[in-house]
Design a protein around this motif. Structure first.
Motif, short mmCIF file in Angstrom:
data_model
loop_
_atom_site.label_atom_id
_atom_site.label_comp_id
_atom_site.label_asym_id
_atom_site.label_seq_id
_atom_site.Cartn_x
_atom_site.Cartn_y
_atom_site.Cartn_z
N SER A 68 0.83 -1.20 0.00
CA SER A 68 0.00 0.00 0.00
C SER A 68 0.87 1.26 0.00
CB SER A 68 -0.92 0.01 1.22
OG SER A 68 -1.58 1.25 1.34
N PHE A 69 0.58 2.19 -0.91
CA PHE A 69 1.34 3.44 -0.97
C PHE A 69 1.07 4.29 0.28
CE2 PHE A 69 1.95 7.88 -2.32
CZ PHE A 69 3.24 7.80 -2.81
N ALA A 70 -0.16 4.25 0.79
CA ALA A 70 -0.50 5.03 1.98
C ALA A 70 0.33 4.57 3.18
CB ALA A 70 -1.98 4.91 2.28
N TRP A 71 0.48 3.27 3.34
CA TRP A 71 1.28 2.77 4.46
C TRP A 71 2.76 3.06 4.25
CZ3 TRP A 71 -0.51 1.61 9.02
CH2 TRP A 71 -1.83 1.20 9.15
N LEU A 72 3.22 3.09 3.01
CA LEU A 72 4.60 3.48 2.73
C LEU A 72 4.83 4.93 3.15
CD1 LEU A 72 7.37 2.87 1.47
CD2 LEU A 72 6.41 3.54 -0.75
N VAL A 73 3.87 5.79 2.88
CA VAL A 73 3.96 7.18 3.33
C VAL A 73 4.02 7.24 4.85
CG1 VAL A 73 2.74 9.39 3.43
CG2 VAL A 73 2.80 8.10 1.29
N ALA A 74 3.21 6.43 5.52
CA ALA A 74 3.22 6.42 6.99
C ALA A 74 4.57 6.00 7.53
CB ALA A 74 2.12 5.48 7.49
N CYS A 75 5.19 5.03 6.90
CA CYS A 75 6.54 4.59 7.34
C CYS A 75 7.54 5.73 7.22
CB CYS A 75 7.00 3.40 6.50
SG CYS A 75 6.07 1.89 6.76
N HIS A 76 7.50 6.46 6.12
CA HIS A 76 8.43 7.56 5.93
C HIS A 76 8.14 8.69 6.92
CE1 HIS A 76 10.75 6.82 2.05
NE2 HIS A 76 10.09 5.70 2.28
N VAL A 77 6.89 8.91 7.24
CA VAL A 77 6.55 9.93 8.23
C VAL A 77 7.19 9.61 9.57
CG1 VAL A 77 4.66 10.91 9.57
CG2 VAL A 77 4.42 10.67 7.11
N VAL A 78 7.16 8.35 9.95
CA VAL A 78 7.76 7.93 11.22
C VAL A 78 9.26 8.23 11.22
CG1 VAL A 78 8.34 5.93 12.65
CG2 VAL A 78 6.04 6.16 11.69
N VAL A 79 9.92 8.00 10.09
CA VAL A 79 11.37 8.14 10.02
C VAL A 79 11.80 9.61 9.98
CG1 VAL A 79 13.39 7.67 8.57
CG2 VAL A 79 11.70 5.89 8.96
N ILE A 80 11.07 10.46 9.28
CA ILE A 80 11.54 11.82 9.05
C ILE A 80 10.96 12.84 10.02
CG2 ILE A 80 11.87 11.35 6.60
CD1 ILE A 80 9.29 12.81 6.01
N THR A 81 9.92 12.48 10.79
CA THR A 81 9.33 13.44 11.73
C THR A 81 10.33 13.98 12.75
OG1 THR A 81 7.09 12.55 11.48
CG2 THR A 81 7.57 13.73 13.51
N PRO A 82 11.27 13.19 13.29
CA PRO A 82 12.23 13.77 14.24
C PRO A 82 13.02 14.95 13.70
CG PRO A 82 12.31 11.38 14.32
CD PRO A 82 11.44 11.73 13.17
N TYR A 83 13.36 14.93 12.40
CA TYR A 83 14.12 16.03 11.83
C TYR A 83 13.28 17.31 11.81
CZ TYR A 83 17.03 12.17 10.19
OH TYR A 83 17.83 11.05 10.13
N VAL A 84 12.02 17.17 11.43
CA VAL A 84 11.14 18.35 11.41
C VAL A 84 10.92 18.86 12.83
CG1 VAL A 84 8.93 19.24 10.61
CG2 VAL A 84 10.00 17.35 9.39
N LEU A 85 10.69 17.96 13.75
CA LEU A 85 10.41 18.35 15.13
C LEU A 85 11.55 19.14 15.74
CD1 LEU A 85 8.41 18.13 17.52
CD2 LEU A 85 9.63 16.06 18.20
N ARG A 86 12.78 18.70 15.50
CA ARG A 86 13.93 19.39 16.09
C ARG A 86 14.06 20.81 15.55
NH1 ARG A 86 14.65 18.18 20.62
NH2 ARG A 86 16.64 19.27 20.55
N LEU A 87 13.87 20.99 14.25
CA LEU A 87 14.00 22.33 13.67
C LEU A 87 12.85 23.24 14.10
CD1 LEU A 87 15.30 21.68 10.05
CD2 LEU A 87 16.56 22.49 12.04
N VAL A 88 11.64 22.71 14.17
CA VAL A 88 10.51 23.53 14.61
C VAL A 88 10.66 23.90 16.08
CG1 VAL A 88 8.01 23.59 14.91
CG2 VAL A 88 8.97 22.55 12.87
N MET A 89 11.13 22.96 16.91
CA MET A 89 11.36 23.29 18.31
C MET A 89 12.45 24.33 18.47
SD MET A 89 10.96 19.68 20.39
CE MET A 89 11.31 20.54 21.93
#
Length: 264
Positions: free
Chosen positions: A129-150
């Motif tokens: 499923s492409f949707a679940w593939l997107v979810a997997c990538h969200v899990v991996v890349i969210t820490p990078y966004v969170l650190r910069l936004v914080m």
């Protein structure tokens, strides 16, 4: 401000040269007219860039990676902004645990994540499923966004927010009209960093992609296991150029110093 001495400048030059040398070699090999991985010495050719468009699988994989990275980065921003706001501004039970949960993918090898996601998808019947593939990538890349936004929230001068609230603005209006524009460099930098990491992700994607959702890095890996020719260098050169242009645009628009250390 103390200037760097000759020894420090020489050391920095050697480090930068060591980092950039492989990228420069790859870009040179991409223009070779030969059939082997070799640096052109007599003439340059675009034959291997043309060869990319003669392989529809590579074009389809590039489109998959582009959509995947765009959706994953956007969802990561949508998750990270309220999460960073809550963690930075409020003191509540489980605050540190929530922060650790969001950052935990940074300490888990992508190989382990890939195997875990593959097992999960097999159990729930979501393989391919492409949707679940997107979810997997969200899990991996969210820490990078969170650190910069914080970091952007940490360096934010709250006097403008307080002035807006004093004048009767609601919390949503203050965030939309005052806070969001002030942290925009952090949000934009986080989105771009997430996009690049998602677009280049290979190790985890190998386990969770299907024949219909093969990403460009996975396609390159599959192609390299069968044959290695300068077309791989041409694809790599295009990816390097795409990343360089994105970083240049970001630097001209906001300044990388503001993005990496937060808005001052």
């Amino acid at each position: 401000m103390q200037k760097n001495g000759p020894v420090a400048l020489l050391f920095h030059t050697l480090v930068v040269s060591f980092v950039l040398a492989p990228l420069a070699v790859i870009c040179l090999v991409a223009f070779t007219p030969e059939n082997t991985l070799s640096i052109p010495t007599t003439s340059f050719s675009l034959r291997w860039f043309k060869a990319i468009f003669e392989h529809p699988d590579f074009v389809a994989s590039f489109v998959n990676s582009l959509w995947l990275a765009t959706l994953a980065a956007t969802l990561s921003v949508a998750i990270s902004v309220p999460a960073a706001l809550a963690i930075d501004r409020y003191d509540f039970p489980g605050r540190n645990a929530l922060n650790a949960l969001f950052l935990s993918p940074l300490i888990i090898p992508h190989l382990v994540l890939g195997v875990a996601f593959l097992r999960l998808f097999a159990l729930i019947g979501a393989t391919g499923s492409f949707a679940w593939l997107v979810a997997c990538h969200v899990v991996v890349i969210t820490p990078y966004v969170l650190r910069l936004v914080m970091a952007a929230f940490t360096g934010l001068d709250r006097s403008a927010e307080q002035a807006a609230m004093t004048l009767g603005a609601s919390h949503w209006t203050v965030f939309r009209r005052v806070t969001a524009p002030m942290i925009l460099p952090g949000i934009t930098g986080g989105w771009l960093l997430a996009f690049i990491n998602s677009f280049d992700e290979l190790t985890m994607s190998i386990f969770v992609t299907s024949p219909q959702t093969v990403t460009l890095p996975v396609r390159m890996y599959m192609y390299a296991t069968e044959s290695i020719d300068p077309m791989m260098a041409a694809v790599s050169a295009l990816m390097i150029a795409l990343t360089a242009v994105a970083m240049l645009v970001l630097d001209r628009a906001f300044g990388l110093d503001k993005i990496l250390v937060g808005q001052k």
